[in-house]
Enzyme design. Structure first.
Site, PDB file in Angstrom:
ATOM      1  N   GLU A   4     -10.661   3.149   3.364  1.00  0.00           N
ATOM      2  CA  GLU A   4      -9.284   2.919   2.900  1.00  0.00           C
ATOM      3  C   GLU A   4      -8.365   4.068   3.321  1.00  0.00           C
ATOM      4  O   GLU A   4      -7.196   3.858   3.599  1.00  0.00           O
ATOM      5  CB  GLU A   4      -9.289   2.749   1.371  1.00  0.00           C
ATOM      6  CG  GLU A   4      -7.940   2.530   0.717  1.00  0.00           C
ATOM      7  CD  GLU A   4      -7.273   1.191   1.094  1.00  0.00           C
ATOM      8  OE1 GLU A   4      -7.879   0.367   1.811  1.00  0.00           O
ATOM      9  OE2 GLU A   4      -6.117   0.993   0.665  1.00  0.00           O
TER      10      GLU A   4
ATOM     11  N   THR B  18       4.886  -9.144   8.147  1.00  0.00           N
ATOM     12  CA  THR B  18       3.875  -8.132   7.848  1.00  0.00           C
ATOM     13  C   THR B  18       2.581  -8.741   7.309  1.00  0.00           C
ATOM     14  O   THR B  18       1.584  -8.042   7.148  1.00  0.00           O
ATOM     15  CB  THR B  18       4.439  -7.056   6.890  1.00  0.00           C
ATOM     16  OG1 THR B  18       3.569  -5.919   6.923  1.00  0.00           O
ATOM     17  CG2 THR B  18       4.581  -7.587   5.481  1.00  0.00           C
TER      18      THR B  18
HETATM   19  C1  DMJ Z   1      -1.039  -7.247   3.671  1.00  0.00           C
HETATM   20  O1  DMJ Z   1      -0.710  -7.990   2.557  1.00  0.00           O
HETATM   21  C2  DMJ Z   1       0.177  -6.865   4.461  1.00  0.00           C
HETATM   22  O2  DMJ Z   1      -0.208  -6.497   5.742  1.00  0.00           O
HETATM   23  C3  DMJ Z   1       0.962  -5.747   3.853  1.00  0.00           C
HETATM   24  O3  DMJ Z   1       2.036  -5.329   4.668  1.00  0.00           O
HETATM   25  C4  DMJ Z   1       0.072  -4.566   3.617  1.00  0.00           C
HETATM   26  N1  DMJ Z   1      -1.169  -4.877   3.010  1.00  0.00           N
HETATM   27  C5  DMJ Z   1      -1.878  -6.082   3.233  1.00  0.00           C
HETATM   28  C6  DMJ Z   1      -3.124  -6.001   4.061  1.00  0.00           C
HETATM   29  O4  DMJ Z   1      -3.780  -4.814   4.074  1.00  0.00           O
END
Ligand code: DMJ
Length: 578
Positions: free
Chosen positions: A453, A564
């Site tokens: 992580e 994202t």
């Molecule tokens: C996802 O939900 C998206 O990429 C977000 O921007 C960050 N975290 C998670 C995946 O790790």
């Protein structure tokens, strides 16, 4: 993740900000250019409710003036003609190994979906060890996060039957009439993003109408003195405002966020989806302020364009953007800067806003360029062993740590570099490749070949987790996301090679009898499973892996930007003639 909540904030003072300049209206028109001529619809229809002026309400609460304008209709066929490549590609002639690898990833997606469907359909995630569903408290009573997150991946992989199963669930069981506290950010990136992408890919109206309906439910979060939205919103209908079309809930800041602040990566990750909500509905309210805000709104600032205004006004320490901003005063609350968690997708959405606007949104490009320059100057470091990384910044002191989340930045910087002037282009491509290589090292140096992580560059450590609490891997996508962009932009075979290592590690350590699970320690070959198949594994990790082994015209970067959560949203080709 399940996060703590704070109690409702005290009522805020009324606040008036200057009217939106004409420039903003022009930007919105650019965003809506894909729209076609208005269609005729019966008065009082759903489409009319979504029309811009239908939300406007005299402050007295008197009935709204009768709608005379024809309701807006988005021209889907015209949009499809504007694409430069078929969405699922059309280029033949690839080697059999690449095809076999892609088929393996498709099989993994089918396995993840089938198990979710069998044991957890309608819940938010699958618990693959106990073979049941998980609901959690991130989505305010909404269900089916995995269905919505999986839709476009199933479609792109041509898993037709499975796509129909997911679509049927949306049509028959996806209930938006819920009452609960949701993360504005998570609902936006997963639900709105997933629904919008699937609408654009398929043209099926159900996805558009659900996205617009849900989008309206998120709007009250912007009702703050600055127009910077709060992080948590109640999705239920509340209050007794006479104009029933106007849904309004209560919003809160996260209990753990400093002094009632809003988080950069949350309020900075709405732009792509909200511009599409305006483009599809013809309603400017998602993009910019309402033409006549309701009497109860404490601010006349509204929509995502206003967020930029606030950010451009506030002074940035060394040109950097701290992660916490007060939605009441518009000032920073704490000086913690990170390209990983709490900051990450804000930067991503700046460069992608520019790309999505067909490179017309120069304000976003400038904000991105300036931010990246400050990051290069103050946060980019090289370890003793020669690994490039991006540190975090706490009031001027560097924390030599990179989160897994920060590993998306290799792909982002490469994407931005593509369009920069020569000297910058070369420098940024090198930086992107170096960061991606460092993130690969964080995988390569673990026993499972999956990354932790967070990893550190201090006390003799290089790209490894030093704390027990940072050793886990929850099926996150960021590293393979960067492999996918770097592959598409350089065609260096090492990115496919690295991606295939991840596939093998996922199969070996994360695949269990009934799905895929995160693991608690990447540094042991007998890891304990966390019993969670995250929805982003289907939305992002498997999609990016699949695209890594596709030809470049499948979801071409000339036609799409990925939100994202890896949901593709179309670029607004401004040179397209119908
Ligand atoms: C996802 O939900 C998206 O990429 C977000 O921007 C960050 N975290 C998670 C995946 O790790």
């Amino acid at each position: 993740t399940d996060l703590p909540r704070s109690p409702p904030a005290a009522a805020e003072p009324r606040h008036a900000s200057p009217a939106a300049p004409r420039r903003l209206r022009e930007k919105l028109r650019t965003a809506a250019r894909m729209a076609g001529p208005p269609a005729r619809t019966a008065p009082g229809s759903r489409q009319q409710v979504q029309g811009g002026d239908s939300r406007a309400q005299p402050a007295s609460g008197a009935p709204p003036a009768r709608e005379t304008r024809a309701p807006f209709r988005f021209d889907y066929e015209r949009f499809r003609r504007s694409l430069r490549h078929p969405v699922r590609g059309g280029r033949p002639g690839e080697d059999p190994e690449t095809r076999a690898r892609r088929m393996k990833i498709k099989e993994m997606m089918k396995f993840a979906w089938d198990n979710y469907k069998q044991y957890a359909l309608g819940k938010n995630e699958l618990r693959p060890l106990t073979k049941n569903g998980h609901i959690g408290n991130m989505f305010g009573g909404l269900r089916g996060a995995t269905v919505i997150d999986a839709l476009d991946t199933l479609y792109i992989m041509e898993l037709e039957e499975e796509f129909q199963e997911a679509k049927e669930w949306v049509e028959k069981s996806f209930d938006l009439n819920v009452n609960g506290e949701a993360s504005l950010f998570e609902v936006n990136i997963r639900y709105i993003g997933g629904l919008l992408a699937t609408y654009y890919l398929t043209g099926e109206e159900v996805f558009k109408s659900k996205a617009l309906e849900l989008g309206e439910k998120l709007l009250p979060a912007f009702n703050t003195p600055t127009g910077i939205p709060r992080g948590v919103i109640n999705l239920g209908r509340q209050g007794t405002h006479p104009h029933k079309h106007f849904l309004y809930g209560m919003s809160w800041s996260w209990g753990w966020a400093s002094a009632g602040s809003s988080i950069l990566a949350e309020f900075g990750t709405l732009h792509l989806e909200f511009l599409h909500l305006s483009a599809l509905s013809g309603n400017p309210v998602f993009a910019e302020k309402a033409s006549n805000p309701p009497a109860w709104a404490s601010s006349s600032s509204w929509g995502v364009m206003n967020i930029r205004r606030v950010l451009n006004r506030v002074e940035k320490p060394q040109g950097l953007y701290p992660n916490f901003l007060s939605p009441v005063t518009g000032s920073w609350v704490q000086h913690h800067v990170s390209i990983g968690g709490l900051g990450d997708s804000f930067y991503e959405y700046l460069i992608k806003s520019w790309l999505m606007s067909d490179k017309k949104d120069s304000e976003a490009k400038k904000m991105y360029d300036d931010a990246l320059e400050a990051i290069e100057k103050h946060l980019v470091k090289k370890s003793a062993g020669g690994l490039t990384y991006i540190a975090e910044w706490r009031g001027g002191i560097l924390d030599h740590k990179m989160g897994h989340l920060a590993c998306f930045s290799g792909g982002m910087i490469a994407l931005g570099a593509e369009h920069a002037a020569e000297e910058r282009r070369q420098r940024h491509m090198e930086l992107a490749a170096e960061i991606t290589s460092t993130c690969h090292e964080s995988y390569a140096r673990s026993d499972t070949k999956l990354g932790p992580e967070a990893f550190r560059f201090d006390a003799g450590s290089e790209a490894m987790a030093t704390r027990l609490s940072e050793r886990y891997y929850i099926l996150r996508p960021e590293v393979v996301e960067s492999y996918m962009y770097l592959w598409r932009l350089t065609h260096d075979p090492k990115y496919r090679h690295w991606g295939w290592e991840v596939v093998k590690a996922l199969e070996k350590y994360c695949r269990v009898e009934a799905g895929f699970s995160g693991i608690r320690d990447v540094y042991t070959t007998t890891p304990t499973h966390d019993n969670m198949q995250q929805s982003f594994f289907l939305a992002e990790t498997l999609k990016y892996l699949y695209l890594l082994f596709c030809e470049d015209d499948v979801l071409s970067l000339e036609d799409w930007v990925f939100n994202t959560e890896a949901h593709p949203l179309p670029i607004n080709h401004t040179d397209f003639k119908a």
